[in-house]
Design an enzyme around this catalytic site. Structure first.
Site, mmCIF file in Angstrom:
data_model
loop_
_atom_site.group_PDB
_atom_site.id
_atom_site.type_symbol
_atom_site.label_atom_id
_atom_site.label_comp_id
_atom_site.label_asym_id
_atom_site.label_seq_id
_atom_site.Cartn_x
_atom_site.Cartn_y
_atom_site.Cartn_z
ATOM 1 N N HIS A 69 0.876 -1.167 0.000
ATOM 2 C CA HIS A 69 0.000 0.000 0.000
ATOM 3 C C HIS A 69 0.923 1.229 0.000
ATOM 4 C CE1 HIS A 69 -2.932 2.813 1.799
ATOM 5 N NE2 HIS A 69 -3.868 1.923 1.519
ATOM 6 N N ASP A 111 2.510 -4.782 8.173
ATOM 7 C CA ASP A 111 1.289 -3.981 8.072
ATOM 8 C C ASP A 111 0.106 -4.950 8.092
ATOM 9 O OD1 ASP A 111 -0.944 -2.657 7.136
ATOM 10 O OD2 ASP A 111 0.004 -1.898 5.309
ATOM 11 N N GLN A 135 -4.950 -5.112 6.557
ATOM 12 C CA GLN A 135 -5.870 -5.897 5.737
ATOM 13 C C GLN A 135 -6.030 -7.329 6.270
ATOM 14 O OE1 GLN A 135 -8.654 -5.515 3.389
ATOM 15 N NE2 GLN A 135 -7.179 -3.861 3.172
ATOM 16 N N LYS A 186 -11.208 -1.028 9.767
ATOM 17 C CA LYS A 186 -11.338 -2.194 8.882
ATOM 18 C C LYS A 186 -11.827 -3.428 9.635
ATOM 19 C CE LYS A 186 -8.348 -0.442 5.358
ATOM 20 N NZ LYS A 186 -7.059 -0.442 4.689
ATOM 21 N N CYS A 196 -4.527 2.373 -3.904
ATOM 22 C CA CYS A 196 -3.338 2.854 -3.184
ATOM 23 C C CYS A 196 -2.172 1.897 -3.356
ATOM 24 C CB CYS A 196 -3.603 3.055 -1.693
ATOM 25 S SG CYS A 196 -4.821 4.310 -1.347
#
Ligand SMILES: *Cc1c(COP(=O)(O)O)cnc(C)c1O
Length: 408
Positions: free
Chosen positions: A125, A202, A205, A228, A366
């Site tokens: 991202h 990260d 997600q 999210k 992104c």
């Protein structure tokens, strides 16, 4: 043990927004990878905060301030438990993944010398690329990219070759937001550690689908955004190993992050407050905890199992459409489908789907380098949550067929 099948109709009643109509049609919300919807249980916690105990935390002796502080710190404990984090003060509450990554990238300025290498994956991202480029500009560090293949998987052989004693940091997402690929992060972390490099994963997600265990992963940093995982926007987590958080300098100066201030010298507060300058998103933090409670009441094993079924069904149905191509075909993926139809711009498909009440994302998500890799301007991305249904997949498939007939 996997719990019995989810009662989706009951779950859907928890989400008031799912009753909405868009353009005269029932909303079919398939943009969960951008942000998830909020259940009434979390909305109630937000309302209760403002109706009953809205106050600034950690300072006041009055009752409201005590109640708000207790609720905020209880949320930190919930986050700690959820991610199996050894110590509560290793949970830094931030405004979200972007903030968390920038905090670490900024802090690493002191630890990266000219010629040191920072590895990032090819499927990041933008929020996981730009802060490292900025770090390299400040320090003379060199950014190296772990390549991916056409299935949307990292080429692990190349990763192992790129690692060397010059590697200072490795950055990778747990799950790609554009492709849904679940990356082999345990292998990535262990190999980096053997070279003495630190790793930031990260998890923005991954968090809606996978309950990640920080102690088992042995990762140095991990980031999450509450919005999210059924929580509100503007709040998230940075997990950091205590030894790293002690080494990194503060990111922002201000109230809350100091122990003592004189005009000659300031000493910093202990963790986690050293990284939590100013008044935080108090209500958001409390709601973040409530969102985790909600997700856990459904159960991650059960929801992941259900989403996998939805993914399989949607993939089969969509692939029946002539000229439709899916990007990201790893065996290991979450319920994200990025696709295009030959000869049609993704934006045009998204616009027609919106007229039918179907919310999907179109564009580069992104993650422009991924689109460049495939040589496409972008994709249509349908991302499914545990509150989506097979009927909604059917509505999507019919909508895409309709769009194809109109546009070709
Ligand atoms: C959403 C997302 C981000 C950015 O999260 P913010 O909440 O916008 O800070 C970063 N990485 C991935 C993989 C994401 O899906």
């Amino acid at each position: 043990m996997i719990k019995e099948a989810l009662d989706i109709q009951k779950i859907r009643k928890d989400f008031p927004i799912l009753q909405r109509q868009v353009n005269g049609k029932p909303l079919v919300y398939l943009d969960n990878a951008a942000t998830s919807q909020t259940p009434q249980q979390v909305i109630d916690v937000i309302v209760e905060y403002y109706q009953r105990y809205n106050a600034n935390i950690h300072r006041g002796v009055h009752t409201l301030s005590q109640e708000a502080t207790d609720a905020y710190e209880a949320a930190r404990k919930k986050i700690q438990t959820h991610f199996n984090i050894a110590k509560a003060h290793e949970v830094i509450l931030t405004s979200g993944t972007t903030h968390s990554i920038n905090l670490v990238a900024n802090g690493f300025t002191a630890f990266v010398k000219e010629g040191d290498e920072i590895l990032v994956s090819a499927m990041e991202h933008h929020s996981n690329i730009v802060p490292w480029q900025m770090l390299c500009e400040r320090t003379g560090g060199v950014l190296k990219v772990i390549p991916m293949d056409l299935n949307g998987e990292l080429v692990m052989e190349e990763y192992h070759k790129l690692l060397s004693d010059r590697t200072k940091l490795v950055f990778c997402n747990h799950v790609s937001n554009a492709l849904g690929t679940i990356n082999p992060i345990k292998e990535i972390i262990d190999a980096a550690h053997r070279m003495g490099a630190a790793v930031l994963i990260d998890g923005a997600q991954a968090a809606p689908h996978i309950k990640a265990d920080m102690q088992d992963l042995d990762v140095d940093f991990y980031t999450v955004s509450a919005h999210k995982i059924c929580g509100p926007t503007g709040v998230g987590m940075l997990y950091g190993k205590e030894e790293w958080l002690n080494k990194l300098p503060p990111y922002q100066g201000g109230g809350e992050m100091i122990a003592e201030v004189t005009f000659e010298k300031t000493t910093y507060a202990d963790l986690p407050h050293k990284f939590e300058a100013g008044t935080p998103n108090i209500c958001g933090g409390i709601a973040f905890g409530a969102a985790l409670d909600y997700m856990n009441s459904i159960g991650f094993a059960a929801l992941a199992h259900y989403e996998e079924e939805l993914l399989k069904y949607a993939t089969e149905q969509l692939l029946d459409i002539v000229g439709l191509k899916i990007y990201g075909t790893s065996e290991n993926k979450t319920s994200v489908i990025s696709f295009n139809i030959e000869g049609i711009h993704p934006y045009d498909i998204g616009t027609i789907l919106d007229k039918l009440g179907i919310a999907v994302r179109t564009g580069h998500h992104c993650a422009q380098p991924i689109m460049d890799f495939y040589g496409i301007p972008g994709t249509v991305r349908a991302s499914f949550s545990f509150y989506n249904t097979k009927d909604e997949v059917d509505v999507l498939v019919e909508g895409v067929k309709k769009a194809r007939n109109m546009l070709l």
